[in-house]
Write a protein that holds these residues in place. Sequence first.
Motif, PDB file in Angstrom:
ATOM      1  N   ALA A  17     -28.595  -0.263  16.511  1.00 28.55           N
ATOM      2  CA  ALA A  17     -27.321  -0.072  17.207  1.00 28.55           C
ATOM      3  C   ALA A  17     -26.415  -1.276  16.961  1.00 28.55           C
ATOM      4  O   ALA A  17     -26.863  -2.416  16.982  1.00 28.55           O
ATOM      5  N   SER A  18     -25.161  -1.017  16.704  1.00 27.57           N
ATOM      6  CA  SER A  18     -24.184  -2.083  16.489  1.00 27.57           C
ATOM      7  C   SER A  18     -23.560  -2.501  17.816  1.00 27.57           C
ATOM      8  O   SER A  18     -23.381  -1.671  18.712  1.00 27.57           O
ATOM      9  N   ALA A  19     -23.222  -3.770  17.926  1.00 25.40           N
ATOM     10  CA  ALA A  19     -22.506  -4.247  19.108  1.00 25.40           C
ATOM     11  C   ALA A  19     -21.134  -3.589  19.157  1.00 25.40           C
ATOM     12  O   ALA A  19     -20.582  -3.202  18.126  1.00 25.40           O
ATOM     13  N   GLY A  33     -17.651   3.260  22.798  1.00 26.35           N
ATOM     14  CA  GLY A  33     -17.869   4.372  21.882  1.00 26.35           C
ATOM     15  C   GLY A  33     -19.226   5.014  22.152  1.00 26.35           C
ATOM     16  O   GLY A  33     -19.860   4.773  23.176  1.00 26.35           O
ATOM     17  N   ALA A  34     -19.700   5.796  21.203  1.00 27.95           N
ATOM     18  CA  ALA A  34     -20.991   6.479  21.338  1.00 27.95           C
ATOM     19  C   ALA A  34     -22.132   5.469  21.352  1.00 27.95           C
ATOM     20  O   ALA A  34     -22.038   4.388  20.768  1.00 27.95           O
ATOM     21  N   ARG A  82     -21.267   5.133  29.918  1.00 32.05           N
ATOM     22  CA  ARG A  82     -20.617   6.288  29.292  1.00 32.05           C
ATOM     23  C   ARG A  82     -19.295   6.647  29.962  1.00 32.05           C
ATOM     24  O   ARG A  82     -18.405   7.206  29.327  1.00 32.05           O
ATOM     25  N   VAL A  83     -19.148   6.354  31.242  1.00 34.92           N
ATOM     26  CA  VAL A  83     -17.928   6.728  31.971  1.00 34.92           C
ATOM     27  C   VAL A  83     -17.055   5.517  32.305  1.00 34.92           C
ATOM     28  O   VAL A  83     -15.983   5.679  32.896  1.00 34.92           O
ATOM     29  N   GLY A  97     -20.084  -5.729  24.070  1.00 39.88           N
ATOM     30  CA  GLY A  97     -21.291  -5.104  24.596  1.00 39.88           C
ATOM     31  C   GLY A  97     -22.405  -4.960  23.577  1.00 39.88           C
ATOM     32  O   GLY A  97     -22.149  -4.698  22.402  1.00 39.88           O
ATOM     33  N   THR A  98     -23.628  -5.133  24.053  1.00 42.92           N
ATOM     34  CA  THR A  98     -24.833  -4.950  23.244  1.00 42.92           C
ATOM     35  C   THR A  98     -25.701  -3.889  23.900  1.00 42.92           C
ATOM     36  O   THR A  98     -25.969  -3.961  25.100  1.00 42.92           O
ATOM     37  N   GLU A  99     -26.145  -2.936  23.089  1.00 42.55           N
ATOM     38  CA  GLU A  99     -27.027  -1.877  23.581  1.00 42.55           C
ATOM     39  C   GLU A  99     -28.440  -2.427  23.705  1.00 42.55           C
ATOM     40  O   GLU A  99     -28.941  -3.080  22.796  1.00 42.55           O
TER      41      GLU A  99
END
Length: 102
Positions: A17-19, A33-34, A82-83, A97-99
């Motif tokens: 996953a990209s930051a 984003g997604a 997500r919201v 943000g980092t996932e």
Amino acid sequence: MANSFVTNLYLSPTQGASAQRLSVTSGTAVEFGAFDPSTNVISFDVQTADVFMTLDGSTPSTANGHKLYAGRAYSLSIQAARVASFIAASGTAIVYGTEMSS
């Protein structure tokens, strides 16, 4: 245990996953984003300027939303991320943000 959510205390960045780097202005609200399907938490910080964030679908403004201060780190569950919607208190802010996954 009813109504509890147990997660690993020591999360790791989600592999592959990209930051996400959001440029947040005081003009138009922006969202993340997604997300990768295995992500369960977003760890993020607010840079440069304070922002306001809503989680209920309403438009954030200086009169509506949670105030998040520049220079601080925050985390959101994937459902909240997500919201989440952001707007800068003034000028331009960066939300980085980092996932994370357990």
